[in-house]
Design a protein around this motif. Sequence first.
Motif, PDB file in Angstrom:
ATOM      1  N   PRO A  73       0.631  -1.292  -0.064  1.00  0.00           N
ATOM      2  CA  PRO A  73       0.031   0.114  -0.059  1.00  0.00           C
ATOM      3  C   PRO A  73       0.976   1.171   0.082  1.00  0.00           C
ATOM      4  CG  PRO A  73       0.014  -0.966   2.365  1.00  0.00           C
ATOM      5  CD  PRO A  73       0.860  -1.996   1.287  1.00  0.00           C
ATOM      6  N   VAL A  74       0.668   2.166  -0.795  1.00  0.00           N
ATOM      7  CA  VAL A  74       1.308   3.372  -1.045  1.00  0.00           C
ATOM      8  C   VAL A  74       0.301   4.469  -0.841  1.00  0.00           C
ATOM      9  CG1 VAL A  74       2.963   2.542  -2.169  1.00  0.00           C
ATOM     10  CG2 VAL A  74       1.419   3.485  -3.382  1.00  0.00           C
ATOM     11  N   LYS A  75       0.555   5.646  -0.235  1.00  0.00           N
ATOM     12  CA  LYS A  75      -0.410   6.830  -0.205  1.00  0.00           C
ATOM     13  C   LYS A  75      -0.058   8.086  -1.058  1.00  0.00           C
ATOM     14  CE  LYS A  75      -2.465   9.588   3.555  1.00  0.00           C
ATOM     15  NZ  LYS A  75      -2.384   9.745   5.256  1.00  0.00           N
ATOM     16  N   ASP A  76      -1.001   8.397  -1.732  1.00  0.00           N
ATOM     17  CA  ASP A  76      -0.583   9.781  -2.336  1.00  0.00           C
ATOM     18  C   ASP A  76      -0.861  10.738  -1.611  1.00  0.00           C
ATOM     19  OD1 ASP A  76      -0.948  11.945  -4.086  1.00  0.00           O
ATOM     20  OD2 ASP A  76      -1.987  10.935  -5.697  1.00  0.00           O
ATOM     21  N   LEU A  77       0.299  11.617  -1.070  1.00  0.00           N
ATOM     22  CA  LEU A  77       0.219  12.758  -0.069  1.00  0.00           C
ATOM     23  C   LEU A  77      -0.613  13.699  -0.597  1.00  0.00           C
ATOM     24  CD1 LEU A  77       3.924  12.637   1.190  1.00  0.00           C
ATOM     25  CD2 LEU A  77       1.834  11.632   2.170  1.00  0.00           C
ATOM     26  N   ALA A  78      -0.721  14.081  -1.801  1.00  0.00           N
ATOM     27  CA  ALA A  78      -1.605  15.270  -2.297  1.00  0.00           C
ATOM     28  C   ALA A  78      -3.154  14.957  -2.317  1.00  0.00           C
ATOM     29  CB  ALA A  78      -1.283  15.376  -3.961  1.00  0.00           C
ATOM     30  N   ALA A 128       6.063  12.631  -2.494  1.00  0.00           N
ATOM     31  CA  ALA A 128       4.693  12.799  -3.245  1.00  0.00           C
ATOM     32  C   ALA A 128       3.817  11.640  -2.644  1.00  0.00           C
ATOM     33  CB  ALA A 128       4.913  12.978  -4.829  1.00  0.00           C
ATOM     34  N   PHE A 129       4.710  10.537  -2.455  1.00  0.00           N
ATOM     35  CA  PHE A 129       4.154   9.213  -2.083  1.00  0.00           C
ATOM     36  C   PHE A 129       4.831   8.369  -0.807  1.00  0.00           C
ATOM     37  CE2 PHE A 129       2.628   9.560  -6.385  1.00  0.00           C
ATOM     38  CZ  PHE A 129       1.149   8.622  -6.190  1.00  0.00           C
ATOM     39  N   VAL A 130       4.102   7.726  -0.191  1.00  0.00           N
ATOM     40  CA  VAL A 130       4.780   7.285   1.064  1.00  0.00           C
ATOM     41  C   VAL A 130       4.291   5.636   1.231  1.00  0.00           C
ATOM     42  CG1 VAL A 130       3.235   8.147   2.776  1.00  0.00           C
ATOM     43  CG2 VAL A 130       5.455   7.510   3.589  1.00  0.00           C
ATOM     44  N   ASN A 131       4.965   4.915   1.653  1.00  0.00           N
ATOM     45  CA  ASN A 131       4.834   3.419   2.042  1.00  0.00           C
ATOM     46  C   ASN A 131       4.089   3.217   3.318  1.00  0.00           C
ATOM     47  OD1 ASN A 131       5.110   0.604   3.042  1.00  0.00           O
ATOM     48  ND2 ASN A 131       5.946   0.562   0.868  1.00  0.00           N
ATOM     49  N   VAL A 132       2.865   3.053   3.137  1.00  0.00           N
ATOM     50  CA  VAL A 132       2.015   2.762   4.505  1.00  0.00           C
ATOM     51  C   VAL A 132       2.412   1.841   5.523  1.00  0.00           C
ATOM     52  CG1 VAL A 132      -0.394   2.316   5.276  1.00  0.00           C
ATOM     53  CG2 VAL A 132      -0.252   3.500   2.847  1.00  0.00           C
ATOM     54  N   ASN A 133       3.022   0.889   4.992  1.00  0.00           N
ATOM     55  CA  ASN A 133       3.558  -0.454   6.194  1.00  0.00           C
ATOM     56  C   ASN A 133       4.711   0.364   6.923  1.00  0.00           C
ATOM     57  OD1 ASN A 133       1.955  -2.263   5.182  1.00  0.00           O
ATOM     58  ND2 ASN A 133       3.151  -3.094   3.773  1.00  0.00           N
ATOM     59  N   GLU A 166       7.956   6.767  -1.303  1.00  0.00           N
ATOM     60  CA  GLU A 166       7.494   6.079  -2.593  1.00  0.00           C
ATOM     61  C   GLU A 166       7.324   7.102  -3.936  1.00  0.00           C
ATOM     62  OE1 GLU A 166       7.115   3.028  -3.217  1.00  0.00           O
ATOM     63  OE2 GLU A 166       7.007   2.002  -1.102  1.00  0.00           O
ATOM     64  N   GLY A 167       7.782   8.061  -3.718  1.00  0.00           N
ATOM     65  CA  GLY A 167       7.630   9.118  -4.955  1.00  0.00           C
ATOM     66  C   GLY A 167       8.124  10.564  -4.472  1.00  0.00           C
ATOM     67  N   LEU A 168       8.389  11.340  -5.364  1.00  0.00           N
ATOM     68  CA  LEU A 168       8.869  12.739  -5.404  1.00  0.00           C
ATOM     69  C   LEU A 168       8.243  13.556  -6.416  1.00  0.00           C
ATOM     70  CD1 LEU A 168      12.780  12.202  -4.462  1.00  0.00           C
ATOM     71  CD2 LEU A 168      11.053  12.671  -2.957  1.00  0.00           C
ATOM     72  N   SER A 178      -2.793   2.668  -9.996  1.00  0.00           N
ATOM     73  CA  SER A 178      -2.053   3.644 -10.112  1.00  0.00           C
ATOM     74  C   SER A 178      -1.830   3.901 -11.709  1.00  0.00           C
ATOM     75  CB  SER A 178      -0.624   3.569  -9.521  1.00  0.00           C
ATOM     76  OG  SER A 178      -0.092   2.293  -9.741  1.00  0.00           O
ATOM     77  N   ALA A 179      -2.306   3.499 -12.644  1.00  0.00           N
ATOM     78  CA  ALA A 179      -2.006   3.710 -14.112  1.00  0.00           C
ATOM     79  C   ALA A 179      -2.286   4.941 -14.385  1.00  0.00           C
ATOM     80  CB  ALA A 179      -3.021   2.696 -14.842  1.00  0.00           C
ATOM     81  N   TYR A 180      -3.097   5.781 -13.695  1.00  0.00           N
ATOM     82  CA  TYR A 180      -3.276   7.321 -13.801  1.00  0.00           C
ATOM     83  C   TYR A 180      -2.360   8.050 -13.766  1.00  0.00           C
ATOM     84  CZ  TYR A 180      -2.577   8.482  -8.983  1.00  0.00           C
ATOM     85  OH  TYR A 180      -1.757   8.907  -7.763  1.00  0.00           O
ATOM     86  N   LEU A 181      -1.121   7.816 -13.324  1.00  0.00           N
ATOM     87  CA  LEU A 181       0.061   8.428 -13.457  1.00  0.00           C
ATOM     88  C   LEU A 181       0.847   8.634 -14.883  1.00  0.00           C
ATOM     89  CD1 LEU A 181       1.840   6.886 -10.147  1.00  0.00           C
ATOM     90  CD2 LEU A 181       0.882   9.084 -10.460  1.00  0.00           C
TER      91      LEU A 181
END
Length: 359
Positions: free
Chosen positions: A274-279, A307-312, A317-319, A342-345
């Motif tokens: 699981p990854v969280k989109d911080l925006a 930009a993203f963080v690993n929930v675990n 997970e992203g910048l 996450s294909a929307y990226l």
Amino acid sequence: MKAFLILEDGHVFTGTGIGSDREVISEIVFNTSMTGYLEVLTDPSYAGQAVVMTYPLIGNYGVCRADMESAKAWPDGYIVRELSRKPSNFRSEETIQDFLEEQDIPGIAGIDTRALTKILREKGTMNGMITRNEQFDLEEVTAKLKGYAPSGAVKKVTCKEKNILPGSGYKVALMDFGAKNNIARSLNDRGCEVTIYPASSSAEEILAAQPDGIMLSNGPGDPKECTEIIGEIRKLYESDVPIFAICLGHQLMALAAGCDTYKLKYGHRGGNHPVKDLATGRVYISSQNHGYVVDTSRLDEKVAVPAFVNVNDGTNEGLSYTGKNIFTVQFHPEACPGPQDSAYLFDRFLKMMEGRKHA
């Protein structure tokens, strides 16, 4: 035939040999995916590693070559609890055993992969040997394993020459550090013309082609080893061309921008992270395969922000790069764990290219 997995800490697992009968020394890592074993086997990011599959039954739906992520298998070895000998699937073309033999991948089945994974989680990723030699000297083998250090993985997996996938839309330059097929396909399906460049390509060559956007792909190994590639990415960073980077590409861009990376204890490998989109605050299920991560503890927000963080475990997970048309992710948006969370990226990348075109 009897086979052995020997870890550098002295643990020995006894099982049955599968695939090739050659002996191999490699870094041992585990993958928690319940399906997608063929995609794992053909992901170039596993070059230099032997993969433990934590799901207990592997091969039950056989091998369908249309699902391969590259032209061949890349892991040094394959470790499973049970290998299905009789797949049941109308798409199946062959058994995984035949595939492993054909691809010259040695492996071992019939061992307690749960116990093995617990060792790797507690002690961290370590080197190991897969062998069918019953006369091995444990002290001699463990000494050899402790001194083993793989290198040159990106050079091994990258394409040898430039390749173009025609399209009528935006022109994208894809830097191949070990790119999975579905990255280029995801762009191509959105109408992009994708030019795939070898990892050794210069920034000057890429920018001279006037691409609308640049993709930095996934790949194997320690990102800090890729010093020449980082130098070329630094030049791309200084341009105004939109850049989207995945996995190793994400780490290389961070290093090119002056950030740092470090090795995780046992990495993230599987289709259920699981990854969280911080925006937006939304959480996505992602596919991951990496042993290194960007260090955000001393990240300069004038360069980039998370930009993203690993929930675990809270790792990056992203910048998103400040004042630049650049965003990068550690996970794989071209994979389908969610199945397409996450294909929307890729669509975000297209909007970046569109914005620059009409600026």
